[in-house]
Design a protein around this motif. Structure first.
Motif, mmCIF file in Angstrom:
data_model
loop_
_atom_site.group_PDB
_atom_site.id
_atom_site.type_symbol
_atom_site.label_atom_id
_atom_site.label_comp_id
_atom_site.label_asym_id
_atom_site.label_seq_id
_atom_site.Cartn_x
_atom_site.Cartn_y
_atom_site.Cartn_z
ATOM 1 N N CYS B 48 -1.957 2.694 5.018
ATOM 2 C CA CYS B 48 -1.345 1.483 4.496
ATOM 3 C C CYS B 48 -2.305 0.313 4.677
ATOM 4 O O CYS B 48 -3.332 0.434 5.338
ATOM 5 C CB CYS B 48 -0.001 1.208 5.175
ATOM 6 N N VAL B 49 -1.946 -0.795 4.079
ATOM 7 C CA VAL B 49 -2.851 -1.949 4.061
ATOM 8 C C VAL B 49 -3.202 -2.410 5.467
ATOM 9 O O VAL B 49 -4.368 -2.687 5.770
ATOM 10 C CB VAL B 49 -2.214 -3.098 3.257
ATOM 11 N N MET B 50 -2.181 -2.445 6.326
ATOM 12 C CA MET B 50 -2.430 -2.882 7.697
ATOM 13 C C MET B 50 -3.359 -1.925 8.432
ATOM 14 O O MET B 50 -4.215 -2.365 9.194
ATOM 15 C CB MET B 50 -1.094 -2.985 8.446
ATOM 16 N N ASN B 78 -1.344 4.201 -5.190
ATOM 17 C CA ASN B 78 -0.513 3.903 -4.021
ATOM 18 C C ASN B 78 0.917 4.368 -4.241
ATOM 19 O O ASN B 78 1.324 4.718 -5.342
ATOM 20 C CB ASN B 78 -0.556 2.411 -3.715
ATOM 21 N N ARG B 79 1.632 4.397 -3.123
ATOM 22 C CA ARG B 79 3.049 4.720 -3.204
ATOM 23 C C ARG B 79 3.760 3.890 -2.150
ATOM 24 O O ARG B 79 3.213 3.593 -1.096
ATOM 25 C CB ARG B 79 3.276 6.228 -2.953
ATOM 26 N N ARG B 80 4.954 3.490 -2.467
ATOM 27 C CA ARG B 80 5.704 2.667 -1.528
ATOM 28 C C ARG B 80 6.616 3.536 -0.674
ATOM 29 O O ARG B 80 7.218 4.504 -1.156
ATOM 30 C CB ARG B 80 6.547 1.648 -2.304
ATOM 31 N N GLY B 82 9.431 2.232 1.834
ATOM 32 C CA GLY B 82 10.051 1.083 2.502
ATOM 33 C C GLY B 82 9.202 -0.153 2.295
ATOM 34 O O GLY B 82 8.802 -0.452 1.166
ATOM 35 N N LYS B 83 8.919 -0.833 3.390
ATOM 36 C CA LYS B 83 8.093 -2.041 3.273
ATOM 37 C C LYS B 83 6.623 -1.700 3.127
ATOM 38 O O LYS B 83 5.833 -2.530 2.714
ATOM 39 C CB LYS B 83 8.290 -2.895 4.540
ATOM 40 N N THR B 84 6.313 -0.486 3.498
ATOM 41 C CA THR B 84 4.910 -0.104 3.592
ATOM 42 C C THR B 84 4.395 0.491 2.286
ATOM 43 O O THR B 84 5.105 1.243 1.619
ATOM 44 C CB THR B 84 4.752 0.935 4.713
ATOM 45 N N ILE B 85 3.165 0.159 1.958
ATOM 46 C CA ILE B 85 2.555 0.753 0.767
ATOM 47 C C ILE B 85 1.330 1.545 1.193
ATOM 48 O O ILE B 85 0.411 1.013 1.814
ATOM 49 C CB ILE B 85 2.182 -0.322 -0.270
ATOM 50 N N TYR B 86 1.362 2.814 0.874
ATOM 51 C CA TYR B 86 0.247 3.682 1.251
ATOM 52 C C TYR B 86 -0.719 3.832 0.099
ATOM 53 O O TYR B 86 -0.298 4.014 -1.047
ATOM 54 C CB TYR B 86 0.766 5.060 1.672
#
Lengths: 107, 107
Positions: B48-50, B78-80, B82-86
């Motif tokens: 994920c971005v973080m 990418n795929r979402r 929840g809040k996270t996008i991988y």
DNA sequence: TGAACATATGAACAATTATTCATATAATGT
DNA sequence: ACATTATATGAATAATTGTTCATATGTTCA
């Protein structure tokens, strides 16, 4: 047994910054269409500056500047023959990198 | 027999301008060390971005901007969840291009 | 030596670009 | 509805870069 040089950073497990920066710098050489065209033209045969500039329909100066950049990256080399300076690829990697690029965009 | 598409210019015998420009544009994606690092990090696993910004020690915004550029070039997807996008590599070519770059600089 | 030719180079300019900062959008849980 | 978390985005800025123009360097031949 061949000596294994460790290029990886201990924290991240990725190659050290320096290496990935060098990779980026290498690809920067292929990121300009003039340079790509020059290198492609040199895949078959060596060419002098004028040959290249008339082939690409660009000024001698523009080509000369780009050749200098490619030479400083050790991707092309040259030899003088009288007034004329012939350029050639200095590395087979150049061919395969361009071929792979074409491969990707044509897939 | 497979149909052969002619990508070459009739005058110069080189691939048409458009193709070599596309090649340059492709390599432009690999010409920035931040982008190379991002793609290298994604070779193993999606992140994920973080994850990426802490791995590379860069701001979330900087990474997000670069991911957008890579996505627009279809090099990552990418795929979402929840809040996270991988994010992940969208193409095996990416791996082999980076591998070849490393090969060249380590030779 | 001087003219002609091939290439290189420096300065200037316009265009592109990577990052930062501030803020917006989107999803979650209470 | 609201606070929180994750990500995206727009504007601004500094830095890099490709081309042009003018000129310099280097080689050949008469």
């Amino acid at each position: 047994m061949a000596k294994k040089v460790n290029i990886n950073d201990k924290k991240t497990g990725m190659p050290k910054d320096e290496y990935l920066s060098d990779v980026a710098d290498l690809f920067k050489m292929f990121s300009d269409s003039t340079r790509v065209k020059i290198m492609f033209a040199l895949m078959d045969k060596e060419l002098c500056v004028m040959d290249i500039s008339s082939l690409l329909n660009m000024t001698q100066s523009a080509i000369s500047h780009q050749l200098k950049i490619l030479k400083s990256a050790n991707l092309v080399s040259n030899r003088r023959e009288g007034k004329t300076i012939y350029y050639m690829l200095s590395d087979d990697h150049v061919k395969s990198i361009i071929a792979q690029g074409l491969d990707h965009i044509l897939e």
